[in-house]
Design a protein around this motif. Structure first.
Motif, PDB file in Angstrom:
ATOM      1  N   GLY B 122      -6.125  -3.588  23.583  1.00 19.02           N
ATOM      2  CA  GLY B 122      -7.134  -4.509  23.075  1.00 19.02           C
ATOM      3  C   GLY B 122      -7.608  -4.233  21.671  1.00 19.02           C
ATOM      4  N   THR B 123      -6.885  -3.404  20.916  1.00 13.40           N
ATOM      5  CA  THR B 123      -7.282  -3.148  19.535  1.00 13.40           C
ATOM      6  C   THR B 123      -6.098  -3.338  18.584  1.00 13.40           C
ATOM      7  OG1 THR B 123      -6.789  -0.778  19.605  1.00 13.40           O
ATOM      8  CG2 THR B 123      -9.000  -1.453  20.286  1.00 13.40           C
ATOM      9  N   PHE B 124      -6.396  -3.370  17.313  1.00 11.30           N
ATOM     10  CA  PHE B 124      -5.381  -3.490  16.271  1.00 11.30           C
ATOM     11  C   PHE B 124      -5.274  -2.162  15.515  1.00 11.30           C
ATOM     12  CE2 PHE B 124      -4.461  -8.113  15.768  1.00 11.30           C
ATOM     13  CZ  PHE B 124      -5.317  -8.607  16.754  1.00 11.30           C
ATOM     14  N   GLY B 125      -4.106  -1.890  15.004  1.00 11.73           N
ATOM     15  CA  GLY B 125      -3.928  -0.754  14.088  1.00 11.73           C
ATOM     16  C   GLY B 125      -4.024  -1.237  12.655  1.00 11.73           C
ATOM     17  N   ALA B 126      -4.469  -0.367  11.783  1.00 16.34           N
ATOM     18  CA  ALA B 126      -4.612  -0.728  10.374  1.00 16.34           C
ATOM     19  C   ALA B 126      -3.969   0.340   9.496  1.00 16.34           C
ATOM     20  CB  ALA B 126      -6.085  -0.878  10.004  1.00 16.34           C
ATOM     21  N   GLY B 127      -3.404  -0.090   8.375  1.00 14.93           N
ATOM     22  CA  GLY B 127      -2.788   0.892   7.491  1.00 14.93           C
ATOM     23  C   GLY B 127      -2.481   0.342   6.118  1.00 14.93           C
ATOM     24  N   VAL B 128      -2.210   1.249   5.202  1.00 16.32           N
ATOM     25  CA  VAL B 128      -1.830   0.916   3.829  1.00 16.32           C
ATOM     26  C   VAL B 128      -0.533   1.655   3.507  1.00 16.32           C
ATOM     27  CG1 VAL B 128      -2.490   0.995   1.397  1.00 16.32           C
ATOM     28  CG2 VAL B 128      -4.236   0.620   3.154  1.00 16.32           C
ATOM     29  N   ILE B 129       0.456   0.904   3.039  1.00 20.50           N
ATOM     30  CA  ILE B 129       1.753   1.476   2.673  1.00 20.50           C
ATOM     31  C   ILE B 129       1.918   1.349   1.158  1.00 20.50           C
ATOM     32  CG2 ILE B 129       4.253   1.289   2.927  1.00 20.50           C
ATOM     33  CD1 ILE B 129       3.669  -0.140   5.657  1.00 20.50           C
ATOM     34  N   ASP B 130       2.179   2.467   0.497  1.00 22.31           N
ATOM     35  CA  ASP B 130       2.409   2.453  -0.949  1.00 22.31           C
ATOM     36  C   ASP B 130       3.861   2.784  -1.251  1.00 22.31           C
ATOM     37  OD1 ASP B 130      -0.141   2.140  -2.694  1.00 22.31           O
ATOM     38  OD2 ASP B 130      -0.775   3.415  -1.031  1.00 22.31           O
ATOM     39  N   ILE B 131       4.469   1.985  -2.097  1.00 23.15           N
ATOM     40  CA  ILE B 131       5.840   2.224  -2.557  1.00 23.15           C
ATOM     41  C   ILE B 131       5.780   2.285  -4.082  1.00 23.15           C
ATOM     42  CG2 ILE B 131       8.235   1.469  -2.491  1.00 23.15           C
ATOM     43  CD1 ILE B 131       7.490  -0.297  -0.071  1.00 23.15           C
ATOM     44  N   LEU B 132       5.912   3.505  -4.615  1.00 21.28           N
ATOM     45  CA  LEU B 132       5.804   3.678  -6.066  1.00 21.28           C
ATOM     46  C   LEU B 132       7.157   3.437  -6.741  1.00 21.28           C
ATOM     47  CD1 LEU B 132       3.524   6.841  -6.337  1.00 21.28           C
ATOM     48  CD2 LEU B 132       2.903   4.462  -5.956  1.00 21.28           C
ATOM     49  N   ASP B 133       7.109   2.912  -7.955  1.00 23.09           N
ATOM     50  CA  ASP B 133       8.316   2.718  -8.777  1.00 23.09           C
ATOM     51  C   ASP B 133       9.427   2.024  -7.979  1.00 23.09           C
ATOM     52  OD1 ASP B 133       7.065   3.883 -10.947  1.00 23.09           O
ATOM     53  OD2 ASP B 133       8.016   5.834 -10.686  1.00 23.09           O
TER      54      ASP B 133
END
Lengths: 173, 199
Positions: B122-133
């Motif tokens: 009953g919940t969502f996951g959250a995240g940030v993905i960084d791809i440099l250059d």
């Protein structure tokens, strides 16, 4: 649109490598600073730490840092208090997979305030092998001066060609 | 503004660029919101090479049974998914009680770790993905994700977790394509993925 996220400067290391990277004359018109690093060291093996130093201040009593790091199989935590710089990250070394560079972000909030300056960073060197370091760091510079310059250096090696460093300014408005 | 200082007198050609400060350097490239029928994956295609870095921000849920968490499965490529054994995975995870680190090499996709929530939990996951250059053809592409899921206790005996997860895509090609899926189940309605370009 508000100018909330602005690139201040970029550095690309040339063919000779570089022992350090310095951002100087940092404008005082932003709220926070953000550094993105894609770097590789010429050291054969790690860990090669990415050091962070402000305003050319080298006093060994003015910097502290706490690490949480994994190495592909185990987790450890450590601190540094007497090096005269913050251990902000660990970079990829020349012994790791060719053409692979680290991915690191360092956040420096309220860099113009008259309080001590806190930093946070998360970093991943990467390697096509089980063993490589990754982690998060909290740093502290116990000085009340506004940050006007910062230097990035390594604990033992030099930054190799194609390493890049980007400084962004972030505004609250 | 002058940003010019190099401490190593022996370097050759290290390039310091001043940048005009009158632009916004963080732009939305595309957004995807999963509809009522769910979706097996989401894709960002024809990603322009005009930015310096990419960032994906997400909040997502799958229809996995029994448990409250599921890992993502990401492939990147130039114009379609590279499914060769060109991906690694390293992670550092905490689950409220303990910490763990692990690694995989020469994988055919980037596997995350407990990145999405589930309808069961009953919940969502959250995240940030960084791809440099991401468009730099001198480098393999190192990807870094920070995020997690809280399931308000445990679901199927498994709680949530927060993790730092990374992968290197072992190609010097510019990334023009990103495909994000769950390891085995279907992305659910209201899952939201946004792709940003950083100049």
């Amino acid at each position: 649109m508000a100018l909330t996220y602005t690139a201040i400067a970029t550095v690309t290391v040339g063919s000779g490598g570089a022992s350090s990277i310095t951002f100087s004359s940092i404008p005082q018109s932003y709220t926070d600073l953000l550094v993105k690093l894609s770097t590789r060291s010429n050291q054969a093996s790690g860990p090669d730490y990415v050091y962070l130093q402000f305003n050319s201040n080298t006093s060994t009593s003015n910097y502290q840092g706490i690490f949480l790091r994994g190495n592909g199989s185990t987790v450890a935590s450590s601190s540094n208090t007497t090096e005269g710089k913050i251990r902000a990250a660990i970079t990829t070394t020349s012994g790791e997979t060719t053409s692979t560079f680290s991915n690191c972000e360092i956040y420096i909030p309220n860099y113009t305030s008259s309080n001590n300056k806190s930093t946070s960073s998360d970093w991943v060197p990467e390697n096509n092998a089980t063993a490589t370091f990754m982690g998060i760091t909290a740093g502290l510079w116990t000085q009340t001066s506004a940050i006007t310059s910062m230097q990035l250096s390594l604990s033992s090696g030099s930054f190799v060609q194609h390493s890049t460093a980007y400084l962004f300014g972030i505004r609250k408005d | 503004m002058a940003i010019t200082k190099i401490s190593n007198s022996g370097i050759y050609g290290t390039k310091y660029n001043d940048i005009a400060a009158d632009n916004n350097y963080f732009e939305t490239i595309a957004k995807i919101v999963v509809g009522s029928g769910g979706s097996s994956s989401v894709e960002f295609t024809s990603i322009p090479s005009t930015f310096t870095h990419l960032q994906v921000r997400y909040i997502a849920q799958t229809n996995r049974g029994t448990f409250g968490v599921e890992s993502f499965k990401i492939n990147v490529g130039v114009s379609s998914a590279d499914t060769g054994a060109n991906y690694t995975r390293h992670y550092l995870l905490g689950n409220g009680d303990s910490v763990a680190a692990s690694a995989d090499t020469s994988q055919t996709y980037w596997e995350g770790v407990n990145d999405f929530g589930t309808t069961t939990g009953g919940t969502f996951g959250a995240g940030v993905i960084d791809i440099l250059d991401y468009a730099n053809t001198n480098k393999y592409k190192t990807m870094r994700k920070f995020g997690g899921v809280d399931v308000n206790g445990t679901v199927g005996g498994v709680g949530g977790s927060a993790a730092l997860v990374s992968s290197v895509w072992m190609s010097t090609s510019a990334i023009g394509y990103i495909k994000i899926a769950a390891m085995t189940n279907t992305l659910q309605q209201h899952s939201h993925f946004a792709l940003y370009g950083v100049k």
